[in-house]
Design an enzyme around this catalytic site. Structure first.
Site, PDB file in Angstrom:
ATOM      1  CD  GLN A 127       3.527   5.739   2.699  1.00  0.00           C
ATOM      2  OE1 GLN A 127       2.561   5.176   2.208  1.00  0.00           O
ATOM      3  NE2 GLN A 127       4.567   5.072   3.195  1.00  0.00           N
ATOM      4  N   GLY A 178       0.832  -1.192   0.000  1.00  0.00           N
ATOM      5  CA  GLY A 178       0.000   0.000   0.000  1.00  0.00           C
ATOM      6  C   GLY A 178       0.869   1.244   0.000  1.00  0.00           C
ATOM      7  CG  HIS A 218      -0.056   1.158   7.587  1.00  0.00           C
ATOM      8  ND1 HIS A 218       0.926   0.735   8.455  1.00  0.00           N
ATOM      9  CD2 HIS A 218       0.568   1.971   6.692  1.00  0.00           C
ATOM     10  CE1 HIS A 218       2.085   1.292   8.106  1.00  0.00           C
ATOM     11  NE2 HIS A 218       1.898   2.033   7.031  1.00  0.00           N
ATOM     12  CD  GLU A 219      -0.803   2.295   3.035  1.00  0.00           C
ATOM     13  OE1 GLU A 219      -0.433   3.461   2.873  1.00  0.00           O
ATOM     14  OE2 GLU A 219      -0.014   1.372   3.279  1.00  0.00           O
ATOM     15  CB  CYS A 278       5.567   2.096   7.569  1.00  0.00           C
ATOM     16  SG  CYS A 278       5.107   3.564   6.653  1.00  0.00           S
ATOM     17  CG  LEU A 279       6.974   1.039   1.556  1.00  0.00           C
ATOM     18  CD1 LEU A 279       6.291   1.407   0.247  1.00  0.00           C
ATOM     19  CD2 LEU A 279       8.104   0.054   1.323  1.00  0.00           C
ATOM     20  CG  HIS A 326       0.679   6.566   5.697  1.00  0.00           C
ATOM     21  ND1 HIS A 326       1.836   7.103   6.228  1.00  0.00           N
ATOM     22  CD2 HIS A 326       0.959   5.258   5.475  1.00  0.00           C
ATOM     23  CE1 HIS A 326       2.757   6.161   6.328  1.00  0.00           C
ATOM     24  NE2 HIS A 326       2.256   5.024   5.882  1.00  0.00           N
TER      25      HIS A 326
END
Ligand code: NI
Length: 169
Positions: free
Chosen positions: A51, A46, A136-137, A94-95, A140
């Site tokens: 991000q 995702g 999670h997304e 997480c990226l 963000h």
């Protein structure tokens, strides 16, 4: 299409809520394509617009098993309208928070409203891994990282580690 740079904690862009999308135009479609390519390249399951430095309420995800055909999903202005139950998301990562993983408590079932990239309204239920990814997304897009949802003690340990790394680089 382009692979975009993924911002990493402690970049200040990651803890600010993004602006809602008001116009699904060609510029946004291009950004969605770039976000998708960036997510697959990372690789990640995702990616939220903030991000990659895009201040718009958009996320992309694909939770299909790795060897299967890709199943890209795009959510514009997503919001969780119902949530219940509790599940431990083990080793969440997480990226934008490289080299760190932690267990996070999440809702086990959610209902999401959004529009797709064609502007069509969506409303669906999610549970299990998909529910975790979406929480999670969507976090963000509200300026929340998964490290904001762990204990203060763990979070401070991670912050110390990052500070140390930044001093050394
Ligand atoms: Ni993330």
């Amino acid at each position: 299409m382009a692979i975009l740079e993924i911002l990493e904690y402690p970049d200040g862009f990651l803890n600010k809520p993004v602006l809602p999308v008001t116009d699904i135009n060609g510029d946004l479609q291009q950004k969605i394509d770039d976000m998708s390519q960036t997510m697959y390249h990372a690789p990640g399951v995702g990616l939220a617009a903030c991000q990659v430095g895009i201040n718009q309420c958009v996320l992309v995800y694909d939770v299909s098993p790795r060897d299967d055909k890709r199943e890209l999903h795009v959510l514009i202005n997503p919001r969780i309208v119902c949530q219940e139950g509790e599940v431990l998301s083990e080793n969440e990562g997480c990226l934008s928070v490289p080299d760190y993983r932690s267990d996070v408590v999440r809702f086990s079932q959610i209902q999401v409203e959004a529009v797709d990239r064609d502007g069509k309204p969506l409303c669906f239920d999610a549970e299990g891994y998909l529910a975790i990814v979406l929480q999670h997304e969507i976090d963000h897009l509200q300026g929340i990282l998964f490290i904001d949802r762990i204990s203060v003690l763990k979070r401070n340990l991670y912050k110390k580690r990052v500070k140390k790394r930044l001093r050394q680089s």
